[in-house]
Design a protein around this motif. Sequence first.
Motif, PDB file in Angstrom:
ATOM      1  N   ARG A  32      -1.742  -0.094   2.144  1.00  0.00           N
ATOM      2  CA  ARG A  32      -3.079  -0.164   1.007  1.00  0.00           C
ATOM      3  C   ARG A  32      -2.883   0.993   0.402  1.00  0.00           C
ATOM      4  N   PRO A  36      -2.865  -4.296  -5.147  1.00  0.00           N
ATOM      5  CA  PRO A  36      -3.416  -5.459  -4.039  1.00  0.00           C
ATOM      6  C   PRO A  36      -1.975  -6.808  -4.360  1.00  0.00           C
ATOM      7  N   LEU A  89      -4.630 -12.782  -1.886  1.00  0.00           N
ATOM      8  CA  LEU A  89      -4.988 -11.972  -2.995  1.00  0.00           C
ATOM      9  C   LEU A  89      -6.277 -11.064  -2.586  1.00  0.00           C
ATOM     10  N   VAL A  92      -5.847  -9.763   0.922  1.00  0.00           N
ATOM     11  CA  VAL A  92      -5.771  -8.129   0.672  1.00  0.00           C
ATOM     12  C   VAL A  92      -6.708  -7.303   0.159  1.00  0.00           C
ATOM     13  N   ILE A  93      -7.256  -7.867  -0.658  1.00  0.00           N
ATOM     14  CA  ILE A  93      -8.297  -6.945  -1.545  1.00  0.00           C
ATOM     15  C   ILE A  93      -9.304  -6.581   0.024  1.00  0.00           C
ATOM     16  N   ASN A  96      -8.759  -4.263   2.751  1.00  0.00           N
ATOM     17  CA  ASN A  96      -8.345  -2.775   1.463  1.00  0.00           C
ATOM     18  C   ASN A  96      -9.611  -2.146   1.081  1.00  0.00           C
TER      19      ASN A  96
END
Length: 296
Positions: A32, A36, A89, A92-93, A96
């Motif tokens: 994190r 990202p 993407l 991952v966002i 996090n």
Amino acid sequence: MNESTTLRRGLIAALAAYVCWGLLPLFFHALRPVPPLELVGWRVIFTVPVCLVIISLRKQWPDVHAALGSRHVLGLLVLSALLIGSNWLIYVIAINSGHVLATSLGYYINPLINVVLGTVFLGERLTRVQWAAVALAGAGIALLLGGAVDTLAVALSLAFTFAFYGFVRKKAPVGAVPGLTIETMLLVAPGVAIVWIAGISPQGSSLGMGGHITPMLLISGVVTAIPLLLFAVAARRLPLSTLGFVQFLAPTISFILGLTVFGESLDVTRLACFALIWTAIALYSWDMVKRTRNAS
């Protein structure tokens, strides 16, 4: 190799692939500190050499050359590359941002969206039970409009990008690993641009952070490619109905991680949504098993 051995090895490969995918929130949560977009850039860059090694070991270079030599196939892979890059993407966002449960919901919904896409674009017909499953899933999604729009946005974004990715890949006559190899090669240029911009920024490249960050970024390609290779092995050896059941293992693991490791709350609205989605999946799976038995 007899049939029972083939099925057993296929099941082991499928379980390994979906366990790996289910545990991905742990991997990306540990990364994190990395922005990202930069993380996806490094993921693309480090996936390419792993894919090239696998392609060489499996002697699939003719498949890669054939795909690159066809404008139609290459055009489809450009589109699928954009879709899978967007999916990575968003994922991952979401991780996090503390939306692990939403990612789980997205991948629960995904198979049902595939059913709808098959009906709309491929002329496939749904049974009454399947329509009921789709209606239940729709009701679950509608619930989120009342009080969990953030969960809805993440879940639908992941579900639709991955569903359309699967739809495009179904149209492209190229295997899983050769296809991923070409997709990541197509994404390398923007990936390099992203990590270069990050490198010249005041913060500097995340690859130089040290600690656990550097080695985890370096193995992100392995983490991406190996489960797909296992899935490709499983897809060749298992009936589609069996593979369909095993695919729910990944979002189930993510769901459990969201509640336990990441401590996310499951309010009444989200719980009701999951309950409706799970019921829809049970109905759809039961209908699929019944039709498979009738056909045999």
